[in-house]
Design a protein around this motif. Structure first.
Motif, PDB file in Angstrom:
ATOM      1  N   ASN A 126      10.853  72.203  -2.976  1.00 12.11           N
ATOM      2  CA  ASN A 126      11.851  71.564  -2.121  1.00 12.11           C
ATOM      3  C   ASN A 126      13.149  71.443  -2.901  1.00 12.11           C
ATOM      4  O   ASN A 126      13.124  71.135  -4.095  1.00 12.11           O
ATOM      5  N   ALA A 127      14.275  71.709  -2.248  1.00 10.41           N
ATOM      6  CA  ALA A 127      15.589  71.461  -2.832  1.00 10.41           C
ATOM      7  C   ALA A 127      16.202  70.243  -2.150  1.00 10.41           C
ATOM      8  O   ALA A 127      15.800  69.861  -1.051  1.00 10.41           O
ATOM      9  N   ASP A 128      17.184  69.614  -2.793  1.00  6.95           N
ATOM     10  CA  ASP A 128      17.849  68.466  -2.177  1.00  6.95           C
ATOM     11  C   ASP A 128      18.604  68.877  -0.913  1.00  6.95           C
ATOM     12  O   ASP A 128      18.760  68.092   0.023  1.00  6.95           O
ATOM     13  N   CYS A 129      19.070  70.125  -0.890  1.00  4.91           N
ATOM     14  CA  CYS A 129      19.779  70.648   0.273  1.00  4.91           C
ATOM     15  C   CYS A 129      19.577  72.156   0.302  1.00  4.91           C
ATOM     16  O   CYS A 129      19.575  72.809  -0.748  1.00  4.91           O
TER      17      CYS A 129
ATOM     18  N   GLU B 238      20.679  71.241  -5.896  1.00  6.13           N
ATOM     19  CA  GLU B 238      19.914  70.203  -6.565  1.00  6.13           C
ATOM     20  C   GLU B 238      20.887  69.179  -7.144  1.00  6.13           C
ATOM     21  O   GLU B 238      21.840  69.546  -7.847  1.00  6.13           O
TER      22      GLU B 238
ATOM     23  N   VAL C  52      23.552  63.424  -2.426  1.00  2.03           N
ATOM     24  CA  VAL C  52      22.802  64.297  -1.520  1.00  2.03           C
ATOM     25  C   VAL C  52      23.419  64.247  -0.127  1.00  2.03           C
ATOM     26  O   VAL C  52      23.652  65.279   0.515  1.00  2.03           O
TER      27      VAL C  52
ATOM     28  N   ASP D 209      14.801  71.363 -13.163  1.00  2.00           N
ATOM     29  CA  ASP D 209      15.679  71.992 -12.167  1.00  2.00           C
ATOM     30  C   ASP D 209      16.480  73.138 -12.772  1.00  2.00           C
ATOM     31  O   ASP D 209      16.620  74.210 -12.172  1.00  2.00           O
TER      32      ASP D 209
ATOM     33  N   GLY E  25      17.991  69.180   4.774  1.00  2.60           N
ATOM     34  CA  GLY E  25      17.744  68.266   3.665  1.00  2.60           C
ATOM     35  C   GLY E  25      16.497  68.634   2.893  1.00  2.60           C
ATOM     36  O   GLY E  25      15.945  69.738   3.015  1.00  2.60           O
ATOM     37  N   SER E  26      15.986  67.680   2.131  1.00  2.00           N
ATOM     38  CA  SER E  26      14.947  67.970   1.145  1.00  2.00           C
ATOM     39  C   SER E  26      13.556  68.163   1.723  1.00  2.00           C
ATOM     40  O   SER E  26      12.643  68.581   1.000  1.00  2.00           O
ATOM     41  N   ASN E  27      13.346  67.878   2.993  1.00  2.68           N
ATOM     42  CA  ASN E  27      12.011  68.062   3.561  1.00  2.68           C
ATOM     43  C   ASN E  27      11.689  69.516   3.891  1.00  2.68           C
ATOM     44  O   ASN E  27      10.536  69.841   4.195  1.00  2.68           O
TER      45      ASN E  27
END
Length: 210
Positions: free
Chosen positions: A100-103, A130, A64, A140, A84-86
């Protein structure tokens, strides 16, 4: 994944007792309540709270960080922003959804959708990434990707394997739902990012010493 007709856990300790995957029928307002007061990650898909609590391996977290770094180096000077994921992702349509995606990569200004109070979600990512794990892989690549495809601004989705050098790229070809699917394997592979350049699997996976 089986549905779970149970009370919704409010704390991380309560959530852990339900195992790696929890799917709970709930209203949108109930989800927003949990989002405001809970302390574990949750997503929402048309009447269901989704929670995945598989062990976050070091390799997963390193990947990530590496993809955020690589995309940042490639795109930052071209009016893109990397998150980022937030960052919450909002999807179009009458159904309530929150992912939410990892990026996530956005271009220019974010288009925000209000949720409640100060909570909001972005509606216009151009790239979503992801990093696949054992717990979330099927979700995913399946249900979540089908939802992602409905985002009008989205041009590319990248899936990164956390166990071996493999990146799966979906690139939008038109607004009628045609996507180009490409797989890149081995440390010599180069992954195209929109029309802006490429990153190498060698650079992505190098910290893992595979």
């Amino acid at each position: 994944m089986a549905e779970t007709a149970v009370a919704i856990p409010r704390t991380l300790e309560e959530r852990l007792s339900y195992g790696e995957t929890m799917i709970v029928e709930a209203s949108w307002d109930t989800f927003l309540d949990l989002l405001e007061t809970g302390n574990y990650p949750v997503q929402y898909d048309e009447g269901q709270i989704l929670s995945f609590m598989g062990y976050g391996t070091e390799d997963h977290e390193v990947l990530v960080g590496e993809i955020i770094r690589l995309l940042g180096n490639l795109l930052r000077s071209k009016n893109y922003r990397i998150s980022g994921s937030n960052l919450a992702i909002s999807l179009p349509g009458p159904g309530k959804q929150y992912f939410n995606a990892d990026c996530a990569v956005l271009k220019r200004k974010s288009e925000y959708i209000p949720l409640r109070g100060e909570m909001k979600a972005t509606a216009n990512p151009v790239i979503l990434v992801e990093v696949l794990s054992k717990t979330t892989r099927n979700f995913d690549l399946g249900q979540k990707f089908q939802r992602y495809k409905t985002i009008p601004s989205l041009q590319q989705v990248l899936y990164i394997d956390s166990q071996s050098p493999l990146v799966i790229s979906y690139r939008r070809k038109d607004q009628e739902g045609t996507w180009l699917i490409e797989e890149f394997t081995g440390l010599e592979g180069e992954v195209p990012v929109l029309e802006e350049g490429t990153f190498s699997l060698k650079a992505l996976y190098e910290p893992l010493e595979l």
